[in-house]
Enzyme design. Sequence first.
Site, mmCIF file in Angstrom:
data_model
loop_
_atom_site.group_PDB
_atom_site.id
_atom_site.type_symbol
_atom_site.label_atom_id
_atom_site.label_comp_id
_atom_site.label_asym_id
_atom_site.label_seq_id
_atom_site.Cartn_x
_atom_site.Cartn_y
_atom_site.Cartn_z
ATOM 1 N N ASP A 141 0.840 -1.206 0.000
ATOM 2 C CA ASP A 141 0.000 0.000 0.000
ATOM 3 C C ASP A 141 0.873 1.252 0.000
ATOM 4 O O ASP A 141 0.505 2.274 0.561
ATOM 5 C CB ASP A 141 -0.938 -0.033 1.223
ATOM 6 C CG ASP A 141 -2.045 1.004 1.133
ATOM 7 O OD1 ASP A 141 -2.355 1.447 0.008
ATOM 8 O OD2 ASP A 141 -2.596 1.370 2.186
ATOM 9 N N LYS A 144 2.361 3.533 -5.895
ATOM 10 C CA LYS A 144 1.828 2.494 -6.764
ATOM 11 C C LYS A 144 2.837 1.974 -7.791
ATOM 12 O O LYS A 144 2.746 0.828 -8.213
ATOM 13 C CB LYS A 144 0.530 2.965 -7.426
ATOM 14 C CG LYS A 144 -0.514 3.491 -6.406
ATOM 15 C CD LYS A 144 -0.716 2.583 -5.189
ATOM 16 C CE LYS A 144 -1.263 3.335 -3.977
ATOM 17 N NZ LYS A 144 -1.216 2.529 -2.734
ATOM 18 N N ASP A 169 -3.416 -3.100 -2.205
ATOM 19 C CA ASP A 169 -4.500 -2.118 -2.186
ATOM 20 C C ASP A 169 -4.419 -1.222 -3.427
ATOM 21 O O ASP A 169 -3.367 -1.138 -4.082
ATOM 22 C CB ASP A 169 -4.405 -1.264 -0.911
ATOM 23 C CG ASP A 169 -5.631 -0.354 -0.726
ATOM 24 O OD1 ASP A 169 -6.723 -0.726 -1.208
ATOM 25 O OD2 ASP A 169 -5.497 0.715 -0.105
ATOM 26 N N ASN A 170 -5.531 -0.583 -3.733
ATOM 27 C CA ASN A 170 -5.589 0.451 -4.793
ATOM 28 C C ASN A 170 -5.215 -0.073 -6.167
ATOM 29 O O ASN A 170 -4.632 0.655 -6.961
ATOM 30 C CB ASN A 170 -4.665 1.638 -4.446
ATOM 31 C CG ASN A 170 -4.922 2.209 -3.087
ATOM 32 O OD1 ASN A 170 -4.111 2.064 -2.175
ATOM 33 N ND2 ASN A 170 -6.064 2.844 -2.917
ATOM 34 N N GLU A 199 -11.207 4.350 -0.450
ATOM 35 C CA GLU A 199 -11.499 4.744 0.929
ATOM 36 C C GLU A 199 -12.343 6.017 1.012
ATOM 37 O O GLU A 199 -12.016 7.013 0.399
ATOM 38 C CB GLU A 199 -10.194 4.919 1.728
ATOM 39 C CG GLU A 199 -9.088 5.765 1.065
ATOM 40 C CD GLU A 199 -8.078 4.941 0.272
ATOM 41 O OE1 GLU A 199 -8.434 3.864 -0.237
ATOM 42 O OE2 GLU A 199 -6.924 5.400 0.160
HETATM 43 N N1 SAM Z 1 -1.315 1.466 4.645
HETATM 44 C C1 SAM Z 1 -1.774 2.745 5.163
HETATM 45 C C2 SAM Z 1 -3.174 2.602 5.693
HETATM 46 O O1 SAM Z 1 -3.991 1.966 5.024
HETATM 47 O O2 SAM Z 1 -3.463 3.126 6.774
HETATM 48 C C3 SAM Z 1 -1.728 3.820 4.101
HETATM 49 C C4 SAM Z 1 -0.413 3.964 3.404
HETATM 50 S S1 SAM Z 1 -0.319 5.369 2.320
HETATM 51 C C5 SAM Z 1 -1.470 4.969 1.073
HETATM 52 C C6 SAM Z 1 1.244 5.115 1.500
HETATM 53 C C7 SAM Z 1 2.449 5.429 2.376
HETATM 54 O O3 SAM Z 1 3.598 4.817 1.791
HETATM 55 C C8 SAM Z 1 2.790 6.900 2.504
HETATM 56 O O4 SAM Z 1 2.813 7.244 3.862
HETATM 57 C C9 SAM Z 1 4.185 7.051 1.884
HETATM 58 O O5 SAM Z 1 5.000 7.981 2.545
HETATM 59 C C10 SAM Z 1 4.721 5.638 2.016
HETATM 60 N N2 SAM Z 1 5.693 5.219 0.983
HETATM 61 C C11 SAM Z 1 5.554 5.383 -0.347
HETATM 62 N N3 SAM Z 1 6.565 4.795 -1.005
HETATM 63 C C12 SAM Z 1 7.349 4.207 -0.060
HETATM 64 C C13 SAM Z 1 8.536 3.431 -0.117
HETATM 65 N N4 SAM Z 1 9.098 3.114 -1.302
HETATM 66 N N5 SAM Z 1 9.083 3.008 1.046
HETATM 67 C C14 SAM Z 1 8.506 3.321 2.235
HETATM 68 N N6 SAM Z 1 7.368 4.039 2.345
HETATM 69 C C15 SAM Z 1 6.797 4.476 1.219
HETATM 70 MG MG MG Z 2 -4.260 2.334 -0.106
#
Ligand code: SAM
Ligand code: MG
Length: 214
Positions: A141, A144, A169-170, A199
Site C-alpha cells: 500500500d 503504486k 491495495d488500490n 477509501e
Molecule cells: N497502509 C496505510 C493505511 O492503510 O493506513 C496507508 C499507506 S499510504 C497509502 C502510503 C504510504 O507509503 C505513505 O505514507 C508514503 O509515505 C509511504 N511510501 C511510499 N513509497 C514508499 C517506499 N518506497 N518506502 C517506504 N514508504 C513508502
Molecule cells: Mg491504499
Amino acid sequence: TQSTRPQRLLSAVQKNATRGDPRSVVQAIDQFCRHKEWAMNVGDEKGCILDSVVSEINPATVLELGTYCGYSTVRIASLLPPHAKLITLEFNPNYASIARQVIAWAGLEDKVQLVEGASGDWIPKMKEQFGVKTFDLVFLDHWKDRYLPDTKLIEECGLLTKGSVLLADNVICPGTPDYLEYIRSSPQYESQYFKSHLEYTKVEDGLEKSVFLG
Ligand code: SAM
Ligand code: MG
C-alpha cells in the site's frame, strides 16, 4: 500554529479513542476521515476485506509497505495471534512519528516494528536485520509504481514461501496496471480481485489477493 493532517488525525484518536482499544482507534480515524478530512488509509470498507484475509491466513509474519498514520497497521496487528510480528515500512519521518503514537495508543507496540526508510533499501536487509525467514502476508500500500519492483525484490530475496499471500491495495484507483498484469499472468501466483471502493468514497477500487504457489 499550523498543524498537518496526520497531526489532526492523531488528535482525533487521542480525543475519541480509548487507550488500548484498537477498534476504537480504527473507528475514530474512520469517523475523522469520513466527516472531516479525507486521508489515504485503506479505510473501513476495504478494511473489512483486509481483516478477513488476515483472519483467514492467521500469519506469524507480516510485512506492510506504506504505514502512513498506522491505520492499517492497527487493523492488521489487532488480529494477529500471540507472538506474531508485523514489520511496517514508512519513508516519511513525519508520518512515521504519527504512526508510532497511533500504534501506541492502540496498545499494539509489542506486535509492531515500524521501520523508517525506503522499501527498496530495507527489503534486502529483512533477513539479516530482523531475523525473518519468510513472510506469510505482505500488504502492499505504498506508492503504486513500487508494487511491481518491490514484489520482484521480495521474490529475489527469498522472502516468500509456498502459501505466502500478497495483498495489494488500490489496484484500480489510483491503479497498479503493471503489477496486476504481472501477478495475474504469472504461473507462480493464484490471484483474485476483491471489488470495493476507494477509501471514504463511492469510486470503484479493490484489493488483489495473490497466493504464492512456490
Ligand atoms: N497502509 C496505510 C493505511 O492503510 O493506513 C496507508 C499507506 S499510504 C497509502 C502510503 C504510504 O507509503 C505513505 O505514507 C508514503 O509515505 C509511504 N511510501 C511510499 N513509497 C514508499 C517506499 N518506497 N518506502 C517506504 N514508504 C513508502
Ligand atoms: Mg491504499
